[in-house]
Structure formats: C-alpha cells, structure tokens
Design an enzyme around this catalytic site. Structure first.
Site, PDB file in Angstrom:
ATOM      1  N   SER A 133       0.839  -1.152  -0.093  1.00 39.07           N
ATOM      2  CA  SER A 133      -0.123  -0.105   0.161  1.00 39.07           C
ATOM      3  C   SER A 133       0.955   1.116  -0.017  1.00 39.07           C
ATOM      4  O   SER A 133       1.852   1.347   0.633  1.00 39.07           O
ATOM      5  CB  SER A 133      -1.057   0.011   1.182  1.00 39.07           C
ATOM      6  N   PRO A 139       5.126   7.446   8.888  1.00 41.49           N
ATOM      7  CA  PRO A 139       4.796   6.619  10.109  1.00 41.49           C
ATOM      8  C   PRO A 139       3.571   7.087  10.942  1.00 41.49           C
ATOM      9  O   PRO A 139       2.718   6.256  11.410  1.00 41.49           O
ATOM     10  CB  PRO A 139       6.000   6.793  11.340  1.00 41.49           C
ATOM     11  N   LYS A 155       3.874  -3.653   6.897  1.00 41.49           N
ATOM     12  CA  LYS A 155       3.924  -4.092   5.789  1.00 41.49           C
ATOM     13  C   LYS A 155       5.389  -3.692   4.646  1.00 41.49           C
ATOM     14  O   LYS A 155       5.979  -4.509   4.308  1.00 41.49           O
ATOM     15  CB  LYS A 155       2.825  -3.396   4.842  1.00 41.49           C
TER      16      LYS A 155
END
Length: 253
Positions: A133, A139, A155
């Site tokens: 994604s 963050p 991820k």
C-alpha cells in the site's frame, strides 16, 4: 514445449485476490493458477477445486502444501481492520476500528508474509509479486492508527524482507483500491508516496490484478518497487503496454 509455470496467489478469497485467481484461470495457456485461502468458506466462495488450498499464513507448516511445485508467487494477504459495533454515522464522529486477536498486522502482514517468502524460497520460486500500500513513508499515516495496528509499518518490514531475500521481486504499492472496471484507465507509476500529494491516488482492483500478472511476463518488472495509481476514466490513454510501464520504474525499494 515447456509446460506453463504454476502461479500461486495467496489471499485468493480477498476482493483483489479473487480477481487475480479468476484471471489466472481464464489465462490457463499462460500459467497454471493456484490459490491459498484461510477458510473452507473462502474456498467455496471462489468455487475453488483441488487447485485452492486452505491454510493459515501465520502457521508456516499449514501453508507448505500450497507451495509445492510452484514457480512464482503473488502475495495478496493483508490484515483487515473491523469497525467497532455500535457506531452510528448519523451522530457524527468517527468510527473506531479494531483487529481480531491474532489477526493484527504484525501477525498477518509481517509474520504471515515472512512465512510465505520463506516457503517460496525453500521451493526455489523464480519471482514474488507482493501487493502493498502507498503511505509507508509516513509513520503517522492515518492507516497506522486504525486499531493501533501500524499496518503500513509492518507491510514495509515484509517488503524489506522480500527485497533482501535474493528472490526476484516486484513490489506494488497500490493507492486506494476501487471496485471499478479495469483496463479503461491510464496507470501511473510513482515512488516514495509522491502520488499521495496529487488528485490521482486511487486505482481499480482489476488494474492492480492485471499489473500483478503482467509483472510475471517481463524482466523489466523484476527487482523493482513502485507506487501504483490511475488517472480518472476518460483522462489519458488506457495502459496496454506493460513492458513500457515497468521500464519507467527506477526504484528497487
């Protein structure tokens, strides 16, 4: 004449995974399609036969049968946040989300994907396509706060593990996924979340599925990572030349 390669798509019961699995079946002259799902219910939903395996990616041993004899792997597994019950949109405010116990991004998107990469490496796959994604450079991205799951962080950790594995890889960081027709838009390649600063930061699921399968056909797609979005339908020229699309990618991670 060489037999066509065997391609395993994991997360084959998910909304994008179902499309990839269906495309594999429709293009049986190109490859032998195989699926991995988590439950017998998911297998029934995609009308899977002997080519759909049931296994839990968090349990490395349970997925090994699906990996035997495969040539390439498409990873479409992902943790899915659920909305807390009782939310009433008419009252305003924002819904709260949570992950089920044992189904947090750390377990699904990190450990689960690591298990798949390890299993693929053990059987000598020639390429892994991983769908992630956009948003992973930030963050503080709102997706990370959903259910306190830090989903984009986990991820990215799995993507780095794949990039370090030595296996030829294609990492596709998709924009917002749309349930719309594929093949009718101009696809856009980006890096480092630059597309998130534009008005073109979403992409239809069938187009993501198409890019997954096309990545298996071109050397230009290997050892590359990129963001993927699309122009609105009617703007630009629908993408047909995927070799050229992959040639535009200059980033390895």
């Amino acid at each position: 004449m060489a037999s066509p390669p065997t391609v395993l798509v994991t997360g084959a019961g998910g909304r994008t995974g179902q499309i990839v699995y269906k495309m594999l079946k429709e293009r049986s002259e190109q490859s032998v399609g195989r699926g991995l799902v988590r439950t017998p219910e998911s297998k029934a939903k995609i009308q899977g036969a002997d080519d759909v395996f049931v296994g839990d990616i968090r349990d490395a041993n349970s997925i090994l049968p699906a990996f035997q004899g495969i040539d390439t792997l498409i990873i479409l597994t992902s943790a899915v946040p659920k909305m807390q019950p009782g939310f009433d949109p008419t009252l305003g405010g924002r819904p709260e989300f949570y992950y089920e116990d044992g189904a947090y991004p750390e377990q699904v998107d990190w450990i689960g994907q690591k298990n798949q990469i390890d299993a693929a490496k053990a059987v000598g796959v020639k390429q892994i396509v991983l769908v992630g994604s956009m948003g992973g450079t930030n963050p503080n991205h709102p997706l990370n706060s959903l259910g306190n799951g830090n989903i984009l962080i986990w991820k990215r950790k799995a993507e780095q593990y794949l990039a370090d594995s030595g296996i030829p890889y294609t990492i596709i960081r998709a924009g917002g996924l749309q349930d719309r027709d594929g093949g009718v838009r101009e696809l856009l390649i980006g890096k480092d979340d630059e597309l998130l600063q534009t008005n073109t930061k979403s992409v239809p699921r069938p187009d993501v599925a198409e890019v997954c399968l096309q990545a298996l056909l071109y050397e230009e797609a290997k050892f590359k990572a990129f963001d993927l979005a699309s122009k609105p339908e009617g703007a630009g020229t629908p993408t047909k030349d995927f070799k050229e699309l992959f040639s535009k990618v200059t980033t390895k991670f």
